[in-house]
Design an enzyme around this catalytic site. Structure first.
Site, PDB file in Angstrom:
ATOM      1  N   ASP A 171     -10.087   8.712  -2.643  1.00  0.00           N
ATOM      2  CA  ASP A 171      -9.804   8.054  -3.913  1.00  0.00           C
ATOM      3  C   ASP A 171     -10.910   8.306  -4.933  1.00  0.00           C
ATOM      4  O   ASP A 171     -10.634   8.420  -6.126  1.00  0.00           O
ATOM      5  CB  ASP A 171      -9.617   6.547  -3.699  1.00  0.00           C
ATOM      6  CG  ASP A 171      -8.208   6.232  -3.230  1.00  0.00           C
ATOM      7  OD1 ASP A 171      -7.260   6.821  -3.777  1.00  0.00           O
ATOM      8  OD2 ASP A 171      -8.057   5.425  -2.295  1.00  0.00           O
ATOM      9  N   CYS A 205     -15.924   7.635   4.669  1.00  0.00           N
ATOM     10  CA  CYS A 205     -14.729   7.563   5.521  1.00  0.00           C
ATOM     11  C   CYS A 205     -13.540   8.283   4.912  1.00  0.00           C
ATOM     12  O   CYS A 205     -12.433   8.223   5.438  1.00  0.00           O
ATOM     13  CB  CYS A 205     -14.381   6.120   5.872  1.00  0.00           C
ATOM     14  SG  CYS A 205     -13.977   5.125   4.429  1.00  0.00           S
ATOM     15  N   GLU A 227     -14.959   3.764  -3.846  1.00  0.00           N
ATOM     16  CA  GLU A 227     -13.909   4.774  -4.037  1.00  0.00           C
ATOM     17  C   GLU A 227     -13.385   4.773  -5.469  1.00  0.00           C
ATOM     18  O   GLU A 227     -12.458   5.502  -5.791  1.00  0.00           O
ATOM     19  CB  GLU A 227     -12.776   4.571  -3.034  1.00  0.00           C
ATOM     20  CG  GLU A 227     -12.182   3.189  -2.980  1.00  0.00           C
ATOM     21  CD  GLU A 227     -11.107   3.049  -1.897  1.00  0.00           C
ATOM     22  OE1 GLU A 227     -10.614   4.059  -1.377  1.00  0.00           O
ATOM     23  OE2 GLU A 227     -10.742   1.890  -1.600  1.00  0.00           O
ATOM     24  N   HIS A 274      -1.539  10.092   2.422  1.00  0.00           N
ATOM     25  CA  HIS A 274      -1.587   9.390   3.706  1.00  0.00           C
ATOM     26  C   HIS A 274      -0.675  10.025   4.740  1.00  0.00           C
ATOM     27  O   HIS A 274      -0.878   9.874   5.940  1.00  0.00           O
ATOM     28  CB  HIS A 274      -1.334   7.897   3.502  1.00  0.00           C
ATOM     29  CG  HIS A 274      -2.522   7.239   2.871  1.00  0.00           C
ATOM     30  ND1 HIS A 274      -2.591   6.979   1.527  1.00  0.00           N
ATOM     31  CD2 HIS A 274      -3.717   6.878   3.390  1.00  0.00           C
ATOM     32  CE1 HIS A 274      -3.773   6.465   1.245  1.00  0.00           C
ATOM     33  NE2 HIS A 274      -4.475   6.387   2.354  1.00  0.00           N
TER      34      HIS A 274
HETATM   35  C1  PEP Z   1     -10.459   7.036   0.699  1.00  0.00           C
HETATM   36  O1  PEP Z   1      -9.916   6.750  -0.376  1.00  0.00           O
HETATM   37  O2  PEP Z   1     -11.245   7.998   0.832  1.00  0.00           O
HETATM   38  C2  PEP Z   1     -10.153   6.243   1.901  1.00  0.00           C
HETATM   39  C3  PEP Z   1     -10.782   6.456   3.040  1.00  0.00           C
HETATM   40  O3  PEP Z   1      -9.155   5.324   1.795  1.00  0.00           O
HETATM   41  P1  PEP Z   1      -7.596   5.707   1.885  1.00  0.00           P
HETATM   42  O4  PEP Z   1      -7.519   7.182   2.232  1.00  0.00           O
HETATM   43  O5  PEP Z   1      -6.995   4.863   2.942  1.00  0.00           O
HETATM   44  O6  PEP Z   1      -7.119   5.425   0.514  1.00  0.00           O
HETATM   45 MG    MG Z   2      -8.902   4.854  -0.531  1.00  0.00          MG
END
Ligand code: PEP
Ligand code: MG
Length: 589
Positions: A464, A511, A440, A199
């Site tokens: 994920d 996403c 995910e 993140h």
């Molecule tokens: C993902 O896991 O691809 C996702 C979009 O969620 P995050 O990156 O916030 O875990």
């Molecule tokens: Mg995720």
């Protein structure tokens, strides 16, 4: 400080986390209280370790003089005189000789050598039971701790209060620390740990701060004040770049600037493929202030609002009213464009500041929907806030990390109870608000047919999904090369999800970070997704590519990719198609 420029150009290779090139002075930051481990060094590393020690002695001396100046102007010269004693400790020839011997003869790393010698010195002084000498023991501990901090990563500092533009180099940065960076002062950052989908990296792309992560022990190898070039496209930190290197990167920068101008022209054009297939290109956001950026990027709404950042940025959790205000702002600002609000995905690497990671495997532990289902007093105000915001725009709600039908039904039950409460209280909301879930976790893709019966849409979280399918920690730089979203297993799970969605008349988005990666976009389009949602800074290039891509060609390529045994083969197929139709995005013209 010794003449570090004489050491010559020193390149460090890591993971290209956020595009852009930065050139400036390094500021090393660290945790403030590093743990010192006993580490053996090779005989060939002794000279390098001694030069680290010398540089750290000079840097620490400068820090102490700086503090002395501040104390002197605030409290007077007498109070500041104590720091003369600190400088004397740093210059004590016996102490330096002992540390040097421990490095040279016993092959200890510098920080361990300093700690061991300091411990001996301060214990000896204390043993003499003289009040004056006990004071000196405290000085030794204080100064050597500062020296160790300098050696292993520099002092922690308030990153929001930087006074001059710098390239930050740190062992790690938390996503919340990254979110608070002053973009006018942070030219870019480089960290020892982290992967493309951490993140922290995602946040850097959002803030358009060039970043390279997963650089190993770079924070121990560089010094505050050294000049460096950070290449966020190629994943390099080049310390003391030569004129030739600076010239080469100057040219890359110019080419990218010219491309940016062309990309901007597409802002108001739809995301339609060359052969007329319409897709939705949406943005990932973390806070309401980003809606202007979303519009500027040319995205059609928001495909992922990571609401946990509202919680991470402040010390108090926002209540229902504050959340409602935030969601309503986004919905109103972007209406009639859709806004997909994801319920809290706390946990993993997204923990409120100061919360210790107490789980052995935080990404497999108490995270996301699991926290929400066990803490209804956290979950329900958010559900009500989202429902209420749905009266003011095109709001959709999405749950993260669903792994079973039971979990999905439990979440829907909470949502239904909130709907009933609002209805009874006469509070407005959209009763037809779409409700979706992230796919995910591999189990979700495998039972997508069963899950599809209870949602309106799926959004593939490839960050994920890749982590969990391949058992590869998305934060660990040692295994970063194994985090491959084009792995055939991941590709097949994406395909299964799309097929299940089709059968049940649902739409599917992506996403995760792949949605903004030009090399992977043809594959996702070919696998049949309807929506791509990416960081706003990546939207213009994604649109440029989509408008040149034929869906028919992407579909044929994806069919071939589904038969490939290796991640690298799949990536190559997709990248070749992308670079054939949009060479400009890959450094060509
Ligand atoms: C993902 O896991 O691809 C996702 C979009 O969620 P995050 O990156 O916030 O875990
Ligand atoms: Mg995720």
């Amino acid at each position: 400080m010794p003449d570090l420029t004489s050491i010559g150009e020193r390149p460090f290779a890591g993971v290209a986390a956020s595009g852009g090139v930065a050139h400036g002075k390094i500021l090393r930051v660290g945790t403030g209280h590093p743990e010192v481990h006993r580490r053996e060094i090779e005989p060939s590393e002794v000279e390098e370790e001694l030069s680290q020690l010398r540089a750290a002695l000079v840097e620490t001396r400068q820090q102490i003089r700086e503090i002395q100046k501040r104390v002197s102007s605030a409290l007077g010269a007498k109070e500041a005189a104590i720091f003369d004693a600190h400088v004397l400790v740093l210059e004590d020839p016996t102490l330096i000789e002992e540390v040097t011997r421990a490095i040279r003869d016993e092959h200890h790393c510098a920080e361990y050598a300093v700690q061991a010698v300091a411990h001996r010195f301060s214990a000896a002084l204390e043993g003499l039971q003289d009040p004056y000498l006990s004071e000196r023991a405290a000085d030794v501990r204080d100064v050597t701790q500062r020296l160790i901090v300098t050696l292993v990563g520099g002092p922690s500092c308030d990153l929001a209060q930087l006074t001059e533009p710098v390239i930050l180099v740190a062992p790690d940065l938390t996503p919340s620390a990254t979110a608070l960076l002053d973009r006018t002062k942070v030219l870019g950052f480089a960290t020892d740990s982290g992967g493309l989908t951490s993140h922290t990296a995602i946040m850097a792309r959002k803030l358009r701060i060039p970043a390279v992560v997963g650089l190993g022990d770079v924070s121990r190898r560089v010094h505050t004040g050294e000049h460096a070039l950070l290449d966020g496209h190629g994943g390099q930190l080049i310390v003391n770049p030569t004129d030739g290197t600076l010239f080469r990167f100057g040219q890359i920068r110019e080419r990218r600037a010219a491309l940016e101008v062309r990309l901007k022209d597409l802002r108001d054009q739809p995301a339609v493929t060359f052969d007329g297939s319409r897709l939705i290109l949406a943005a990932n956001i973390d806070e309401p202030a980003e809606t202007a950026t979303v519009r500027d990027s040319g995205a059609e709404g928001v495909g992922l609002f990571r609401t946990e950042f509202l919680f991470l940025k402040s010390s108090d959790a926002p209540d229902e009213e504050q959340q409602y205000a935030a969601y309503r702002t986004v919905a109103e600002n972007l209406a009639p464009a859709p806004v997909v609000i994801r319920t809290l995905d706390l946990g993993g690497d997204k923990l409120p500041g100061g919360v210790p990671v107490s789980e052995q495997n935080p990404f497999l532990g108490w995270r996301a929907i699991r926290i929400c289902l066990s803490e209804p007093e956290l979950f329900r105000p958010q559900l009500r806030a989202i429902l209420r915001a749905s009266a003011h725009g095109n709001v959709k709600l999405m749950y993260p990390m669903i792994s079973s039908v039971d979990e999905l039904l439990a979440a829907n039950e909470q949502l239904n109870r909130c709907r009933e409460e609002l209805q009874r209280a006469g509070v407005a909301f959209n009763p037809k608000m779409e409700v979706g879930m992230m796919v995910e976790v591999p189990s979700a893709a495998l039972i997508a047919h069963e899950l599809a019966a209870h949602v309106d849409f799926f959004s593939l979280g490839t960050n994920d999904l890749t982590q969990y399918t391949l058992a590869v920690d998305r934060l660990n730089q040692r295994v970063a090369a194994l985090h491959t979203p084009t792995h055939p297993a991941v590709v097949r799970l994406i395909r299964m999800t799309v097929e299940a969605a089709r059968t049940h008349g649902r739409w599917v988005g992506v996403c995760g970070e792949t949605a903004g990666d030009p090399a992977v976009i043809p594959l996702l389009v070919g696998l049949g997704v309807d929506e791509l949602s990416a960081t706003p800074s990546l939207i213009p290039a994604a649109k440029f590519l989509l408008r040149r891509l034929k869906r028919s060609e992407a579909t044929a390529m994806a069919e071939q990719a589904l038969r490939c045994p290796k991640a690298s083969d799949v990536l190559e197929l997709s990248r070749s198609l992308a670079s054939a139709v949009a060479p400009e995005l890959f450094g060509g013209s």
